[in-house]
Motif scaffolding. Structure first.
Motif, PDB file in Angstrom:
ATOM      1  N   LYS A  87      20.026  25.408  -3.486  1.00  0.00           N
ATOM      2  CA  LYS A  87      20.372  24.281  -4.352  1.00  0.00           C
ATOM      3  C   LYS A  87      19.397  24.177  -5.521  1.00  0.00           C
ATOM      4  O   LYS A  87      19.797  23.898  -6.649  1.00  0.00           O
ATOM      5  CB  LYS A  87      20.368  22.975  -3.566  1.00  0.00           C
ATOM      6  N   MET A 123      18.427  24.685   1.075  1.00  0.00           N
ATOM      7  CA  MET A 123      17.686  23.875   0.123  1.00  0.00           C
ATOM      8  C   MET A 123      17.204  24.697  -1.061  1.00  0.00           C
ATOM      9  O   MET A 123      17.296  24.262  -2.191  1.00  0.00           O
ATOM     10  CB  MET A 123      16.502  23.230   0.849  1.00  0.00           C
ATOM     11  N   CYS A 156      20.580  24.508  -9.324  1.00  0.00           N
ATOM     12  CA  CYS A 156      20.284  23.399 -10.241  1.00  0.00           C
ATOM     13  C   CYS A 156      19.422  23.859 -11.412  1.00  0.00           C
ATOM     14  O   CYS A 156      19.667  23.473 -12.555  1.00  0.00           O
ATOM     15  CB  CYS A 156      19.588  22.265  -9.500  1.00  0.00           C
ATOM     16  N   PRO A 159      28.572  20.367  -3.562  1.00  0.00           N
ATOM     17  CA  PRO A 159      28.443  21.738  -4.072  1.00  0.00           C
ATOM     18  C   PRO A 159      29.770  22.385  -4.485  1.00  0.00           C
ATOM     19  O   PRO A 159      29.823  23.108  -5.467  1.00  0.00           O
ATOM     20  CB  PRO A 159      27.816  22.507  -2.917  1.00  0.00           C
ATOM     21  N   GLU A 199      25.590  19.552  -7.701  1.00  0.00           N
ATOM     22  CA  GLU A 199      25.197  20.553  -6.703  1.00  0.00           C
ATOM     23  C   GLU A 199      24.479  19.912  -5.524  1.00  0.00           C
ATOM     24  O   GLU A 199      24.627  20.349  -4.389  1.00  0.00           O
ATOM     25  CB  GLU A 199      24.320  21.624  -7.358  1.00  0.00           C
ATOM     26  N   TRP A 200      23.735  18.862  -5.747  1.00  0.00           N
ATOM     27  CA  TRP A 200      22.988  18.205  -4.656  1.00  0.00           C
ATOM     28  C   TRP A 200      23.911  17.474  -3.698  1.00  0.00           C
ATOM     29  O   TRP A 200      23.646  17.394  -2.506  1.00  0.00           O
ATOM     30  CB  TRP A 200      21.970  17.219  -5.206  1.00  0.00           C
TER      31      TRP A 200
END
Length: 92
Positions: free
Chosen positions: A4, A1, A8, A77, A73-74
């Motif tokens: 990411k 997490m 981002c 990826p 990306e969420w």
């Protein structure tokens, strides 16, 4: 997490930076440059305003690839990495 969020943040940071460069290029009165250390002379350009508009648009389109990669990306990826690679390769 956390990875990411970092990716981002970097993607959106780059997108904002490149978009702002595009705005700066469009408002600039002298010809905008592409790379640091290079200078475009006004005598080489027929219409400086149109040249800067096209240059600014190029920077802003380049920014879109980074923004898209940040969103992807969420969810995807691997696709985000592909978009970043294409943006860097095709954009040069």
């Amino acid at each position: 997490m956390a990875g990411k969020i970092i990716i981002c943040s970097v993607c959106f940071g780059c997108a904002i930076l490149f978009y702002m460069i595009g705005i700066y290029a469009k408002k600039r009165m002298k010809p905008m440059w592409f790379y640091s250390g290079t200078e475009v002379k006004e005598t080489e350009i027929r219409d400086v305003k149109e040249y800067n508009k096209a240059n600014g648009t190029m920077w802003q389109i380049y920014a879109v690839g980074y923004a898209i990669a940040g969103v992807l990306e969420w969810f995807y990826p691997v696709l985000a990495v592909v978009i970043l690679m294409l943006n860097c390769i095709v954009g040069t």
